[in-house]
Design a protein around this motif. Structure first.
Motif, PDB file in Angstrom:
ATOM      1  N   TYR A  36       0.851  -1.180   0.000  1.00  0.00           N
ATOM      2  CA  TYR A  36       0.000   0.000   0.000  1.00  0.00           C
ATOM      3  C   TYR A  36       0.893   1.238   0.000  1.00  0.00           C
ATOM      4  CZ  TYR A  36      -4.068  -2.847   1.338  1.00  0.00           C
ATOM      5  OH  TYR A  36      -5.089  -3.764   1.374  1.00  0.00           O
ATOM      6  N   GLN A  38       0.837   5.320   1.108  1.00  0.00           N
ATOM      7  CA  GLN A  38       0.104   6.289   1.912  1.00  0.00           C
ATOM      8  C   GLN A  38       0.796   7.642   1.826  1.00  0.00           C
ATOM      9  OE1 GLN A  38      -0.211   5.581   6.190  1.00  0.00           O
ATOM     10  NE2 GLN A  38      -2.104   6.759   6.286  1.00  0.00           N
ATOM     11  N   GLY A  41      -1.213  12.450   5.463  1.00  0.00           N
ATOM     12  CA  GLY A  41      -2.557  12.956   5.721  1.00  0.00           C
ATOM     13  C   GLY A  41      -3.668  12.220   4.999  1.00  0.00           C
ATOM     14  N   LYS A  42      -3.310  11.208   4.247  1.00  0.00           N
ATOM     15  CA  LYS A  42      -4.306  10.434   3.497  1.00  0.00           C
ATOM     16  C   LYS A  42      -4.317   8.995   3.980  1.00  0.00           C
ATOM     17  CE  LYS A  42      -5.164  13.878   0.696  1.00  0.00           C
ATOM     18  NZ  LYS A  42      -6.474  14.596   0.751  1.00  0.00           N
ATOM     19  N   SER A  43      -5.342   8.258   3.576  1.00  0.00           N
ATOM     20  CA  SER A  43      -5.407   6.852   3.953  1.00  0.00           C
ATOM     21  C   SER A  43      -4.641   6.009   2.930  1.00  0.00           C
ATOM     22  CB  SER A  43      -6.864   6.400   4.057  1.00  0.00           C
ATOM     23  OG  SER A  43      -7.496   6.488   2.815  1.00  0.00           O
ATOM     24  N   PRO A  44      -4.265   4.790   3.292  1.00  0.00           N
ATOM     25  CA  PRO A  44      -3.491   3.941   2.374  1.00  0.00           C
ATOM     26  C   PRO A  44      -4.305   3.537   1.142  1.00  0.00           C
ATOM     27  CG  PRO A  44      -3.320   3.158   4.641  1.00  0.00           C
ATOM     28  CD  PRO A  44      -4.414   4.166   4.624  1.00  0.00           C
ATOM     29  N   LEU A  46      -4.132   0.654  -2.135  1.00  0.00           N
ATOM     30  CA  LEU A  46      -3.507  -0.576  -2.591  1.00  0.00           C
ATOM     31  C   LEU A  46      -2.820  -0.342  -3.931  1.00  0.00           C
ATOM     32  CD1 LEU A  46      -3.221  -3.704  -2.207  1.00  0.00           C
ATOM     33  CD2 LEU A  46      -5.272  -3.897  -3.622  1.00  0.00           C
ATOM     34  N   PHE A 104      -0.007  -5.191   9.160  1.00  0.00           N
ATOM     35  CA  PHE A 104       0.766  -4.184   8.446  1.00  0.00           C
ATOM     36  C   PHE A 104       2.128  -3.992   9.095  1.00  0.00           C
ATOM     37  CE2 PHE A 104      -1.968  -2.212   5.302  1.00  0.00           C
ATOM     38  CZ  PHE A 104      -3.206  -2.707   5.650  1.00  0.00           C
ATOM     39  N   GLY A 106       5.366  -1.295   9.705  1.00  0.00           N
ATOM     40  CA  GLY A 106       5.353   0.094  10.133  1.00  0.00           C
ATOM     41  C   GLY A 106       5.492   1.086   8.998  1.00  0.00           C
TER      42      GLY A 106
ATOM     43  N   SER B  43       2.829   4.790  12.530  1.00  0.00           N
ATOM     44  CA  SER B  43       2.229   3.784  11.667  1.00  0.00           C
ATOM     45  C   SER B  43       0.781   3.519  12.078  1.00  0.00           C
ATOM     46  CB  SER B  43       3.044   2.493  11.732  1.00  0.00           C
ATOM     47  OG  SER B  43       3.116   2.020  13.055  1.00  0.00           O
ATOM     48  N   PHE B  91      -6.192  10.412  13.559  1.00  0.00           N
ATOM     49  CA  PHE B  91      -6.730  10.072  12.246  1.00  0.00           C
ATOM     50  C   PHE B  91      -7.265   8.644  12.353  1.00  0.00           C
ATOM     51  CE2 PHE B  91      -7.495  10.784   7.995  1.00  0.00           C
ATOM     52  CZ  PHE B  91      -6.772  10.009   7.094  1.00  0.00           C
ATOM     53  N   ILE B  93      -9.145   5.466  10.598  1.00  0.00           N
ATOM     54  CA  ILE B  93      -9.314   4.917   9.255  1.00  0.00           C
ATOM     55  C   ILE B  93      -9.972   3.546   9.350  1.00  0.00           C
ATOM     56  CG2 ILE B  93      -8.204   4.470   7.045  1.00  0.00           C
ATOM     57  CD1 ILE B  93      -5.674   5.781   8.128  1.00  0.00           C
ATOM     58  N   GLY B 107     -11.123   3.321   3.702  1.00  0.00           N
ATOM     59  CA  GLY B 107     -11.899   4.547   3.592  1.00  0.00           C
ATOM     60  C   GLY B 107     -10.952   5.733   3.576  1.00  0.00           C
ATOM     61  N   ARG B 111     -10.421  12.707  10.366  1.00  0.00           N
ATOM     62  CA  ARG B 111      -9.511  13.410  11.272  1.00  0.00           C
ATOM     63  C   ARG B 111     -10.339  13.984  12.411  1.00  0.00           C
ATOM     64  NH1 ARG B 111      -4.631  13.888  11.146  1.00  0.00           N
ATOM     65  NH2 ARG B 111      -4.495  13.384   8.925  1.00  0.00           N
TER      66      ARG B 111
END
Lengths: 114, 115
Positions: A36, A38, A41-44, A46, A104, A106, B43, B91, B93, B107, B111
Motif C-alpha cells: 500500500y 500512503q 494525511g491520506k489513507s493507504p 492498494l 501491516f 510500520g 504507523s 486520524f 481509518i 476509507g 480526522r
C-alpha cells in the motif's frame, strides 16, 4: 505475535532511479501479500498484490515474493517525486479460531528527489 | 478496486461529547471491517476487527467501552468515540475486505480533533 517488519527509512533516491523497498514477515502460513502507498494525511491505497513466489510486474512497480525466506519486496522503476510517500507492506496472518487478517508493517518512507 | 466510503472526513468536537464515524462498502459486501488509528508520523495501529452480526474483537489496550463498534450489515460499520478527550484526537481509518485472503480497501479516513 505475528510480525511484519520494514525499515522505517527515509529511503532517499534521485528521480529516475530504482527504489527498492523490503519487508519480512514471521507467519510462515501467510498466503497473501500486499503493498500500500500512503501519502501524508491520506489513507493507504492498494498498489500491488502478490500471492505466489517470484516477480509480479505492474507498470513501474514490481513486487517480489520469496516465501522460503519470508521476504517480500517492491521495486519502483524510474522513480518520480510523486512517488514520495510511505509504503506499507501487509501480510495476511492466521488468527487462531478467528480466520485471517492483514497485518501491516510500520511502513518505509520514500523520498524521491528531483 | 472496491470503494469504501468513510464519513465524516473531518470533525471537531468538544471534550466529553461522543462522535460517530461511519464506514460503508459501496460496491461489495464486506465480511470483515477493521478500524485503525494513526497519530502523526506514526504507523497504523489496529484498534479492532468487526464481523457482521457479531461483537468486535478489540486489540490489547483499546477500551471497548470507549470505542464502540457496530457492524450492523455487510456494508456498514460504525465507530463511536464516547466521552472524547483531547488525547483521542487522531486520524481514524476503516478498511473492509471480502474474504480471508483478499486485500483490504481503505476509507478516506476521519480526522478527529477534540477541543
Amino acid at each position: 505475535q505475528k510480525e511484519v517488519e520494514q525499515n522505517s527509512g527515509p529511503l532517499s533516491v534521485p528521480e529516475g532511479a530504482i527504489a527498492s523497498l523490503n519487508c519480512t514477515y514471521s507467519d510462515r502460513g501467510s498466503q497473501s501479500f500486499f503493498w500500500y502507498r500512503q501519502y501524508s494525511g491520506k489513507s493507504p491505497e492498494l498498489i500491488m498484490s502478490i500471492y505466489s513466489n517470484g516477480d509480479k510486474e505492474d507498470g513501474r512497480f514490481t513486487a517480489q515474493l520469496n516465501k522460503a525466506s519470508q521476504y517480500v519486496s517492491l521495486l519502483i522503476r524510474d522513480s518520480q517525486p510523486s512517488d514520495s510517500a510511505t509504503y506499507l507492506c501487509a501480510v495476511n496472518t492466521h488468527l487462531n479460531n478467528a480466520g485471517n487478517m492483514l497485518t501491516f508493517g510500520g511502513g518505509t518512507r520514500l523520498m524521491v528527489k528531483p | 478496486g472496491a470503494v469504501v466510503s468513510q464519513h465524516p472526513s473531518r470533525v471537531i468536537c468538544k471534550s466529553g461529547t461522543s462522535v460517530k464515524i461511519e464506514c460503508r462498502s459501496l460496491d461489495f459486501q464486506a465480511t470483515t471491517m477493521f478500524w485503525y488509528r494513526q497519530f502523526p508520523k506514526q504507523s497504523l495501529m489496529l484498534m479492532a476487527t468487526s464481523n457482521e452480526g457479531s461483537k468486535a474483537t478489540y486489540e490489547q489496550g483499546v477500551e471497548k467501552d470507549k470505542f464502540l463498534i457496530n457492524h450492523a450489515s455487510l456494508t456498514l460499520s460504525t465507530l463511536t468515540v464516547t466521552s472524547a478527550h483531547p488525547e483521542d484526537s487522531s486520524f481514524y481509518i476503516c478498511s473492509a475486505s471480502v474474504g480471508s485472503y483478499t486485500e483490504a480497501f481503505f476509507g478516506q479516513g476521519t480526522r478527529l480533533t477534540v477541543v
